[in-house]
Design a protein around this motif. Structure first.
Motif, mmCIF file in Angstrom:
data_model
loop_
_atom_site.group_PDB
_atom_site.id
_atom_site.type_symbol
_atom_site.label_atom_id
_atom_site.label_comp_id
_atom_site.label_asym_id
_atom_site.label_seq_id
_atom_site.Cartn_x
_atom_site.Cartn_y
_atom_site.Cartn_z
ATOM 1 N N PHE A 59 0.795 -1.226 0.000
ATOM 2 C CA PHE A 59 0.000 0.000 0.000
ATOM 3 C C PHE A 59 0.831 1.281 0.000
ATOM 4 O O PHE A 59 0.281 2.369 -0.053
ATOM 5 N N TRP A 60 2.155 1.184 0.031
ATOM 6 C CA TRP A 60 2.999 2.381 -0.024
ATOM 7 C C TRP A 60 3.346 2.728 -1.470
ATOM 8 O O TRP A 60 3.521 1.852 -2.296
ATOM 9 N N THR A 61 3.518 4.010 -1.721
ATOM 10 C CA THR A 61 4.104 4.420 -2.984
ATOM 11 C C THR A 61 5.601 4.153 -2.898
ATOM 12 O O THR A 61 6.143 3.903 -1.812
ATOM 13 N N GLU A 62 6.273 4.237 -4.017
ATOM 14 C CA GLU A 62 7.724 4.024 -4.025
ATOM 15 C C GLU A 62 8.427 5.042 -3.114
ATOM 16 O O GLU A 62 9.345 4.689 -2.363
ATOM 17 N N ALA A 63 7.990 6.288 -3.153
ATOM 18 C CA ALA A 63 8.602 7.338 -2.333
ATOM 19 C C ALA A 63 8.353 7.089 -0.840
ATOM 20 O O ALA A 63 9.257 7.267 -0.014
ATOM 21 N N GLN A 64 7.132 6.688 -0.490
ATOM 22 C CA GLN A 64 6.814 6.404 0.908
ATOM 23 C C GLN A 64 7.654 5.232 1.414
ATOM 24 O O GLN A 64 8.218 5.289 2.515
#
Length: 77
Positions: A45-50
């Motif tokens: 559920f995280w973006t790559e940046a997160q």
């Protein structure tokens, strides 16, 4: 040097997520890590940046590490 207070609300803001108490509770309730083998930063559920931010915070033992650990525990509870 980052001198801001590192709270759960501040972490959610840093991650670009809604950060009211209710929104944090909803996120934790809806995003659980049931497998001990899945690292926090590898959750789908995280973006790559997160994911990168979370990984770096833990690996570098940054000022954010303690609150990121707390989030990890909440998502596993």
């Amino acid at each position: 040097m980052d001198t801001s207070k590192h709270t759960m609300k501040a972490l959610f803001q840093q991650l670009g997520l809604p950060a009211s108490d209710t929104e944090i509770q909803t996120f934790v309730r809806n995003h659980k890590l049931f497998s001990a083998s899945v690292k926090l930063e590898d959750a789908t559920f995280w973006t790559e940046a997160q994911a990168s931010f979370l990984k770096d915070a833990l690996m570098d033992d940054s000022d954010w590490a303690e609150i990121v650990d707390e989030l990890n525990n909440l998502l596993r509870g």
